[in-house]
Design an enzyme around this catalytic site. Structure first.
Site, PDB file in Angstrom:
ATOM      1  N   ARG A   7      30.637  30.777 -11.730  1.00 34.28           N
ATOM      2  CA  ARG A   7      29.143  30.424 -12.158  1.00 34.28           C
ATOM      3  C   ARG A   7      28.380  30.262 -10.821  1.00 34.28           C
ATOM      4  O   ARG A   7      28.717  30.007  -9.882  1.00 34.28           O
ATOM      5  CB  ARG A   7      29.283  29.276 -12.906  1.00 34.28           C
ATOM      6  CG  ARG A   7      29.555  27.891 -12.227  1.00 34.28           C
ATOM      7  CD  ARG A   7      29.111  26.751 -13.082  1.00 34.28           C
ATOM      8  NE  ARG A   7      29.450  25.589 -12.523  1.00 34.28           N
ATOM      9  CZ  ARG A   7      29.385  24.361 -12.897  1.00 34.28           C
ATOM     10  NH1 ARG A   7      28.618  24.083 -13.642  1.00 34.28           N
ATOM     11  NH2 ARG A   7      29.624  23.290 -12.108  1.00 34.28           N
ATOM     12  N   LYS A  25       0.858  -1.119  -0.003  1.00 29.05           N
ATOM     13  CA  LYS A  25      -0.168   0.002   0.018  1.00 29.05           C
ATOM     14  C   LYS A  25       0.963   1.271  -0.020  1.00 29.05           C
ATOM     15  O   LYS A  25       1.615   1.503   0.926  1.00 29.05           O
ATOM     16  CB  LYS A  25      -0.966  -0.112   1.283  1.00 29.05           C
ATOM     17  CG  LYS A  25      -2.216   0.998   1.222  1.00 29.05           C
ATOM     18  CD  LYS A  25      -2.937   0.298   0.084  1.00 29.05           C
ATOM     19  CE  LYS A  25      -4.529   0.934   0.142  1.00 29.05           C
ATOM     20  NZ  LYS A  25      -5.452   0.262  -0.724  1.00 29.05           N
ATOM     21  N   THR A  66      -3.912  -5.009   0.804  1.00 24.51           N
ATOM     22  CA  THR A  66      -3.350  -3.795   0.989  1.00 24.51           C
ATOM     23  C   THR A  66      -4.264  -2.734   1.777  1.00 24.51           C
ATOM     24  O   THR A  66      -3.416  -1.864   2.358  1.00 24.51           O
ATOM     25  CB  THR A  66      -2.962  -2.988  -0.280  1.00 24.51           C
ATOM     26  OG1 THR A  66      -4.457  -2.887  -1.109  1.00 24.51           O
ATOM     27  CG2 THR A  66      -2.017  -4.037  -1.357  1.00 24.51           C
ATOM     28  N   ASP A  67      -5.563  -3.124   1.819  1.00 25.91           N
ATOM     29  CA  ASP A  67      -6.242  -2.251   2.746  1.00 25.91           C
ATOM     30  C   ASP A  67      -5.896  -2.573   4.265  1.00 25.91           C
ATOM     31  O   ASP A  67      -5.864  -1.843   5.062  1.00 25.91           O
ATOM     32  CB  ASP A  67      -7.627  -2.724   2.383  1.00 25.91           C
ATOM     33  CG  ASP A  67      -8.697  -1.779   3.178  1.00 25.91           C
ATOM     34  OD1 ASP A  67      -8.618  -0.476   2.636  1.00 25.91           O
ATOM     35  OD2 ASP A  67      -9.456  -1.947   4.046  1.00 25.91           O
ATOM     36  N   PHE A  91      33.792  25.771 -13.971  1.00 25.69           N
ATOM     37  CA  PHE A  91      33.706  24.406 -14.699  1.00 25.69           C
ATOM     38  C   PHE A  91      34.499  24.734 -15.912  1.00 25.69           C
ATOM     39  O   PHE A  91      34.222  25.630 -16.838  1.00 25.69           O
ATOM     40  CB  PHE A  91      32.192  24.083 -15.158  1.00 25.69           C
ATOM     41  CG  PHE A  91      32.076  22.880 -15.667  1.00 25.69           C
ATOM     42  CD1 PHE A  91      32.602  21.647 -15.172  1.00 25.69           C
ATOM     43  CD2 PHE A  91      31.555  22.730 -17.010  1.00 25.69           C
ATOM     44  CE1 PHE A  91      32.272  20.555 -15.819  1.00 25.69           C
ATOM     45  CE2 PHE A  91      31.323  21.737 -17.745  1.00 25.69           C
ATOM     46  CZ  PHE A  91      31.867  20.413 -16.991  1.00 25.69           C
ATOM     47  N   ASN A 141      21.894  19.587 -11.618  1.00 21.54           N
ATOM     48  CA  ASN A 141      22.435  20.793 -11.790  1.00 21.54           C
ATOM     49  C   ASN A 141      21.228  21.834 -12.307  1.00 21.54           C
ATOM     50  O   ASN A 141      20.754  21.901 -13.399  1.00 21.54           O
ATOM     51  CB  ASN A 141      23.678  20.819 -12.864  1.00 21.54           C
ATOM     52  CG  ASN A 141      24.602  21.763 -12.859  1.00 21.54           C
ATOM     53  OD1 ASN A 141      24.345  23.148 -12.312  1.00 21.54           O
ATOM     54  ND2 ASN A 141      25.695  21.693 -13.279  1.00 21.54           N
ATOM     55  N   GLN A 159      30.453  17.454  -9.420  1.00 21.39           N
ATOM     56  CA  GLN A 159      30.707  15.966  -8.805  1.00 21.39           C
ATOM     57  C   GLN A 159      31.767  15.998  -7.590  1.00 21.39           C
ATOM     58  O   GLN A 159      31.596  15.519  -6.766  1.00 21.39           O
ATOM     59  CB  GLN A 159      31.529  15.240 -10.085  1.00 21.39           C
ATOM     60  CG  GLN A 159      30.625  14.475 -10.928  1.00 21.39           C
ATOM     61  CD  GLN A 159      30.554  15.434 -12.214  1.00 21.39           C
ATOM     62  OE1 GLN A 159      30.406  16.835 -11.943  1.00 21.39           O
ATOM     63  NE2 GLN A 159      30.247  15.055 -13.501  1.00 21.39           N
ATOM     64  N   HIS A 204      20.769  24.747 -13.779  1.00 25.22           N
ATOM     65  CA  HIS A 204      21.481  25.839 -14.437  1.00 25.22           C
ATOM     66  C   HIS A 204      20.896  27.124 -14.457  1.00 25.22           C
ATOM     67  O   HIS A 204      19.622  27.501 -14.444  1.00 25.22           O
ATOM     68  CB  HIS A 204      21.520  25.349 -16.005  1.00 25.22           C
ATOM     69  CG  HIS A 204      22.079  23.952 -16.118  1.00 25.22           C
ATOM     70  ND1 HIS A 204      23.341  23.665 -15.992  1.00 25.22           N
ATOM     71  CD2 HIS A 204      21.508  22.808 -16.588  1.00 25.22           C
ATOM     72  CE1 HIS A 204      23.732  22.510 -16.262  1.00 25.22           C
ATOM     73  NE2 HIS A 204      22.688  22.113 -16.699  1.00 25.22           N
TER      74      HIS A 204
END
Length: 290
Positions: free
Chosen positions: A174, A12, A57-58, A157, A243, A217, A245
């Site tokens: 950046r 569930k 599942t109930d 970078f 990332n 990284q 940007h």
């Protein structure tokens, strides 16, 4: 060629649970999303449709709510209680996994004083946990998701390969932004869960903000390393860092300069950086990550 049934599980998912603790005049809110997943001797229901080994599942949903009546406490402990119950009471179930997300609330201030029973949704991230129990051993994974962080400088970078399709310019300055999804595996189950979570979260933030990043990284590794250094009960950290940007907008067509102040925040496509940082003597993960 034979066709056989492979790994399977059922449960569930996303039970929405809110508990109000009313001890005393000051109430407390615990808001969870709880998902249960069970596996074991369940071949018959797949191959013949027989349901004599299938806990509905109930029923799983009802169990989550009934267990909350006795209190929730730390989400990891609540998950352990549920997982052990499902394996311990159902002969056909060999492994239970309980995933939990905790949604934070903060107490309102009314008339300059903290309110006893009024709250607003709080925080910018969600605490998570996943508990797996196989009848003999339990594995606990903690974590955080939707933790959005940004460094407005201190990120570079450059030095990447260039080919016929490369258009990205190198940069020594950046904006670096990401929405952190982090999970960490504990080496045992006797842990001060709240303190461990708070320390791990602070370690992630401190490492992200304190790393002069040459790549996302590098930031990922620094964040995982810091968590392991600060929380000895954690043996492995997995991180997923999209990332986010931020592109400098060219305002020259309007006769306006842009000295690194106005950016277009792009939501997609995005670079996705994922990785694992772990102790070299980390115990086996068993089914914890599967």
């Amino acid at each position: 060629m034979a066709i056989v049934l492979g790994d399977n599980r059922y449960g569930k998912a996303e039970n929405r649970l809110v508990r109000v603790d009313r001890d005393g005049d000051e109430h407390r809110i615990t808001d969870l999303t709880v998902s249960v997943s069970l596996s074991g001797d369940l071949s018959d229901t797949h191959l013949t449709g027989a349901n004599d080994k299938v806990l509905a599942t109930d029923t799983q949903k009802n169990t989550v709510f009934a267990f909350a009546r006795d209190g929730i406490g730390e989400i990891e402990d609540f998950g352990l209680r549920l997982a052990r119950h499902f394996v311990g009471t159902q002969k056909s179930i060999r492994t239970a996994r309980v995933r939990l997300e905790e949604h934070p609330w903060q107490r309102l201030t009314v008339g300059g004083k903290p309110a006893h029973h009024s709250f607003a949704r709080a925080g910018t991230s969600t605490r998570t946990a996943s508990v797996t129990y196989d009848g003999a051993q339990a594995w606990v994974i903690g974590g955080v998701q939707d933790l959005t962080v940004l460094n407005s400088t201190g990120s570079e970078f450059w030095g990447f390969p260039r080919d016929h399709y490369t258009t990205l310019a190198e940069t020594k300055d950046r904006v670096l932004a990401t929405t952190v999804s982090a999970t960490w595996r504990f080496s045992g189950t006797e842990v001060g869960w709240a303190a461990a979570h708070g320390t791990a979260l602070a370690a992630l933030l401190d490492a992200f903000g304190g790393t002069h990043s040459l790549s996302l990284q590098q930031s990922l590794y620094a964040m995982g390393q810091r968590v392991l250094e600060e929380v000895p009960e954690i043996c492995e950290v997995r991180l997923s860092l999209p990332n986010k940007h931020h592109f400098l907008v060219d305002l020259a067509p309007f006769g306006v300069d842009n000295p690194g102040e106005v950016f277009h925040a792009a939501d997609r496509p995005y670079g996705l950086i994922e990785g694992t940082v772990l102790r070299d003597d980390a115990p086996p993960a068993g089914p914890a990550w599967s």
